[in-house]
Scaffold this motif. Sequence first.
Motif, PDB file in Angstrom:
ATOM      1  N   TYR A 119      78.559  -1.234  27.472  1.00  0.00           N
ATOM      2  CA  TYR A 119      78.644  -1.971  28.745  1.00  0.00           C
ATOM      3  C   TYR A 119      77.661  -1.395  29.762  1.00  0.00           C
ATOM      4  O   TYR A 119      76.985  -2.131  30.465  1.00  0.00           O
ATOM      5  CB  TYR A 119      80.062  -1.916  29.315  1.00  0.00           C
ATOM      6  N   ASP A 120      77.573  -0.080  29.826  1.00  0.00           N
ATOM      7  CA  ASP A 120      76.655   0.557  30.769  1.00  0.00           C
ATOM      8  C   ASP A 120      75.201   0.220  30.452  1.00  0.00           C
ATOM      9  O   ASP A 120      74.405  -0.072  31.346  1.00  0.00           O
ATOM     10  CB  ASP A 120      76.838   2.078  30.758  1.00  0.00           C
ATOM     11  N   ILE A 121      74.836   0.258  29.184  1.00  0.00           N
ATOM     12  CA  ILE A 121      73.452   0.025  28.771  1.00  0.00           C
ATOM     13  C   ILE A 121      73.053  -1.443  28.940  1.00  0.00           C
ATOM     14  O   ILE A 121      71.929  -1.751  29.339  1.00  0.00           O
ATOM     15  CB  ILE A 121      73.250   0.473  27.301  1.00  0.00           C
ATOM     16  N   CYS A 122      73.973  -2.363  28.633  1.00  0.00           N
ATOM     17  CA  CYS A 122      73.641  -3.800  28.657  1.00  0.00           C
ATOM     18  C   CYS A 122      73.632  -4.406  30.058  1.00  0.00           C
ATOM     19  O   CYS A 122      73.040  -5.457  30.266  1.00  0.00           O
ATOM     20  CB  CYS A 122      74.602  -4.582  27.767  1.00  0.00           C
ATOM     21  N   THR A 123      74.292  -3.749  31.018  1.00  0.00           N
ATOM     22  CA  THR A 123      74.300  -4.282  32.377  1.00  0.00           C
ATOM     23  C   THR A 123      72.874  -4.300  32.911  1.00  0.00           C
ATOM     24  O   THR A 123      72.143  -3.326  32.791  1.00  0.00           O
ATOM     25  CB  THR A 123      75.228  -3.451  33.278  1.00  0.00           C
ATOM     26  N   GLU A 124      72.492  -5.422  33.456  1.00  0.00           N
ATOM     27  CA  GLU A 124      71.178  -5.738  34.028  1.00  0.00           C
ATOM     28  C   GLU A 124      70.147  -6.181  32.992  1.00  0.00           C
ATOM     29  O   GLU A 124      69.132  -6.736  33.358  1.00  0.00           O
ATOM     30  CB  GLU A 124      70.631  -4.583  34.883  1.00  0.00           C
ATOM     31  N   GLN A 125      70.396  -5.946  31.695  1.00  0.00           N
ATOM     32  CA  GLN A 125      69.467  -6.440  30.689  1.00  0.00           C
ATOM     33  C   GLN A 125      70.050  -7.622  29.913  1.00  0.00           C
ATOM     34  O   GLN A 125      69.352  -8.576  29.634  1.00  0.00           O
ATOM     35  CB  GLN A 125      69.068  -5.331  29.709  1.00  0.00           C
ATOM     36  N   VAL A 126      71.334  -7.521  29.551  1.00  0.00           N
ATOM     37  CA  VAL A 126      71.969  -8.610  28.807  1.00  0.00           C
ATOM     38  C   VAL A 126      72.823  -9.457  29.743  1.00  0.00           C
ATOM     39  O   VAL A 126      72.785 -10.674  29.701  1.00  0.00           O
ATOM     40  CB  VAL A 126      72.809  -8.068  27.631  1.00  0.00           C
ATOM     41  N   TRP A 127      73.597  -8.828  30.593  1.00  0.00           N
ATOM     42  CA  TRP A 127      74.388  -9.533  31.601  1.00  0.00           C
ATOM     43  C   TRP A 127      74.169  -8.864  32.942  1.00  0.00           C
ATOM     44  O   TRP A 127      73.755  -7.714  33.018  1.00  0.00           O
ATOM     45  CB  TRP A 127      75.877  -9.545  31.230  1.00  0.00           C
ATOM     46  N   ASP A 128      74.443  -9.619  34.006  1.00  0.00           N
ATOM     47  CA  ASP A 128      74.199  -9.055  35.336  1.00  0.00           C
ATOM     48  C   ASP A 128      75.293  -8.084  35.760  1.00  0.00           C
ATOM     49  O   ASP A 128      75.050  -7.180  36.542  1.00  0.00           O
ATOM     50  CB  ASP A 128      74.008 -10.159  36.379  1.00  0.00           C
ATOM     51  N   ASP A 129      76.498  -8.259  35.249  1.00  0.00           N
ATOM     52  CA  ASP A 129      77.614  -7.397  35.618  1.00  0.00           C
ATOM     53  C   ASP A 129      78.657  -7.504  34.512  1.00  0.00           C
ATOM     54  O   ASP A 129      78.999  -8.612  34.096  1.00  0.00           O
ATOM     55  CB  ASP A 129      78.193  -7.843  36.961  1.00  0.00           C
ATOM     56  N   ASP A 130      79.190  -6.379  34.042  1.00  0.00           N
ATOM     57  CA  ASP A 130      80.151  -6.460  32.949  1.00  0.00           C
ATOM     58  C   ASP A 130      81.503  -7.038  33.380  1.00  0.00           C
ATOM     59  O   ASP A 130      82.348  -7.313  32.532  1.00  0.00           O
ATOM     60  CB  ASP A 130      80.321  -5.123  32.221  1.00  0.00           C
ATOM     61  N   SER A 131      81.695  -7.286  34.658  1.00  0.00           N
ATOM     62  CA  SER A 131      82.921  -7.969  35.088  1.00  0.00           C
ATOM     63  C   SER A 131      82.923  -9.432  34.632  1.00  0.00           C
ATOM     64  O   SER A 131      83.957 -10.087  34.650  1.00  0.00           O
ATOM     65  CB  SER A 131      83.088  -7.896  36.605  1.00  0.00           C
ATOM     66  N   ARG A 132      81.776  -9.941  34.192  1.00  0.00           N
ATOM     67  CA  ARG A 132      81.668 -11.323  33.703  1.00  0.00           C
ATOM     68  C   ARG A 132      82.310 -11.503  32.332  1.00  0.00           C
ATOM     69  O   ARG A 132      82.527 -12.606  31.874  1.00  0.00           O
ATOM     70  CB  ARG A 132      80.194 -11.751  33.572  1.00  0.00           C
ATOM     71  N   ILE A 133      82.580 -10.407  31.650  1.00  0.00           N
ATOM     72  CA  ILE A 133      83.162 -10.476  30.314  1.00  0.00           C
ATOM     73  C   ILE A 133      84.643 -10.789  30.432  1.00  0.00           C
ATOM     74  O   ILE A 133      85.410 -10.005  30.985  1.00  0.00           O
ATOM     75  CB  ILE A 133      82.920  -9.164  29.538  1.00  0.00           C
ATOM     76  N   VAL A 134      85.027 -11.946  29.918  1.00  0.00           N
ATOM     77  CA  VAL A 134      86.421 -12.367  30.002  1.00  0.00           C
ATOM     78  C   VAL A 134      87.142 -12.213  28.666  1.00  0.00           C
ATOM     79  O   VAL A 134      88.371 -12.238  28.621  1.00  0.00           O
ATOM     80  CB  VAL A 134      86.561 -13.814  30.532  1.00  0.00           C
ATOM     81  N   GLN A 135      86.383 -12.081  27.582  1.00  0.00           N
ATOM     82  CA  GLN A 135      86.963 -11.834  26.261  1.00  0.00           C
ATOM     83  C   GLN A 135      86.080 -10.838  25.524  1.00  0.00           C
ATOM     84  O   GLN A 135      84.853 -10.899  25.641  1.00  0.00           O
ATOM     85  CB  GLN A 135      87.028 -13.111  25.425  1.00  0.00           C
ATOM     86  N   HIS A 136      86.705  -9.957  24.784  1.00  0.00           N
ATOM     87  CA  HIS A 136      85.911  -9.042  23.972  1.00  0.00           C
ATOM     88  C   HIS A 136      86.691  -8.641  22.737  1.00  0.00           C
ATOM     89  O   HIS A 136      87.915  -8.661  22.711  1.00  0.00           O
ATOM     90  CB  HIS A 136      85.464  -7.809  24.760  1.00  0.00           C
ATOM     91  N   GLN A 137      85.952  -8.350  21.704  1.00  0.00           N
ATOM     92  CA  GLN A 137      86.527  -7.894  20.447  1.00  0.00           C
ATOM     93  C   GLN A 137      85.655  -6.737  19.977  1.00  0.00           C
ATOM     94  O   GLN A 137      84.427  -6.850  19.974  1.00  0.00           O
ATOM     95  CB  GLN A 137      86.505  -9.033  19.441  1.00  0.00           C
ATOM     96  N   VAL A 138      86.284  -5.641  19.597  1.00  0.00           N
ATOM     97  CA  VAL A 138      85.524  -4.443  19.261  1.00  0.00           C
ATOM     98  C   VAL A 138      86.039  -3.858  17.943  1.00  0.00           C
ATOM     99  O   VAL A 138      87.246  -3.747  17.747  1.00  0.00           O
ATOM    100  CB  VAL A 138      85.650  -3.377  20.373  1.00  0.00           C
ATOM    101  N   LEU A 139      85.092  -3.493  17.079  1.00  0.00           N
ATOM    102  CA  LEU A 139      85.421  -2.846  15.815  1.00  0.00           C
ATOM    103  C   LEU A 139      84.535  -1.625  15.639  1.00  0.00           C
ATOM    104  O   LEU A 139      83.379  -1.637  16.070  1.00  0.00           O
ATOM    105  CB  LEU A 139      85.162  -3.800  14.636  1.00  0.00           C
ATOM    106  N   LYS A 140      85.078  -0.599  14.999  1.00  0.00           N
ATOM    107  CA  LYS A 140      84.253   0.540  14.587  1.00  0.00           C
ATOM    108  C   LYS A 140      84.538   0.776  13.114  1.00  0.00           C
ATOM    109  O   LYS A 140      85.660   0.602  12.644  1.00  0.00           O
ATOM    110  CB  LYS A 140      84.537   1.780  15.437  1.00  0.00           C
ATOM    111  N   ASP A 141      83.490   1.142  12.382  1.00  0.00           N
ATOM    112  CA  ASP A 141      83.659   1.304  10.944  1.00  0.00           C
ATOM    113  C   ASP A 141      82.569   2.208  10.397  1.00  0.00           C
ATOM    114  O   ASP A 141      81.535   2.411  11.041  1.00  0.00           O
ATOM    115  CB  ASP A 141      83.594  -0.068  10.253  1.00  0.00           C
ATOM    116  N   TRP A 142      82.817   2.721   9.198  1.00  0.00           N
ATOM    117  CA  TRP A 142      81.797   3.481   8.492  1.00  0.00           C
ATOM    118  C   TRP A 142      80.797   2.492   7.903  1.00  0.00           C
ATOM    119  O   TRP A 142      81.143   1.385   7.537  1.00  0.00           O
ATOM    120  CB  TRP A 142      82.410   4.305   7.358  1.00  0.00           C
ATOM    121  N   THR A 143      79.543   2.906   7.795  1.00  0.00           N
ATOM    122  CA  THR A 143      78.546   2.058   7.137  1.00  0.00           C
ATOM    123  C   THR A 143      78.867   2.000   5.648  1.00  0.00           C
ATOM    124  O   THR A 143      79.394   2.949   5.066  1.00  0.00           O
ATOM    125  CB  THR A 143      77.118   2.608   7.321  1.00  0.00           C
TER     126      THR A 143
END
Length: 184
Positions: A119-143
Amino acid sequence: MKCPSPMTTSPSNLFNKRWDAFVPIGKPTLIFIPHKPVPASRPRVAGRHGAYYTGPYADYRKVMPDKLAVVLKRLATKTRPLYDNVCLRVRMLFLVNPPSSTSLEAPDPDIDNFEKAIYDICTEQVWDDDSRIVQHQVLKDWTKPGEEEGEVIEVTTNGTPFKKASKRKASKRSTVSRVSRRRA
């Protein structure tokens, strides 16, 4: 005496109705950043000089904006941010190379810290503010064999304008009166 439930439908139905109400328009933007995912650390505070980060996350914050810019350039997008003032759905997948031996089912750091870093890295490059995100899904896994370590981000919008709450400014008079009351 048994209290009546305030919910007339199950929580999973409430969730599913709201999730399904977000109907994406257009193709999603898929971003793959080939870099070892780094969880966000807590900022350190140095008096009046503000907050700063240390360790691997400080290095990550220096390197990642340029890496993301290169990836976005390959996507042939000219505008920054890609999404401005609209509601967003974001899906993230963090792929981490497994150590030579582990009993863990998934990478160790908390998933929300991986997410915060993106979220910190993408703010200003992908979206203007991460408060615009109303839905999110997150996964972490081994390659898996043949997969590259990195962060996969999928961003979609339903085109709905996002109206951010305006911050009320205190008038000079009310600020002065609060200060004078404290002194009294």
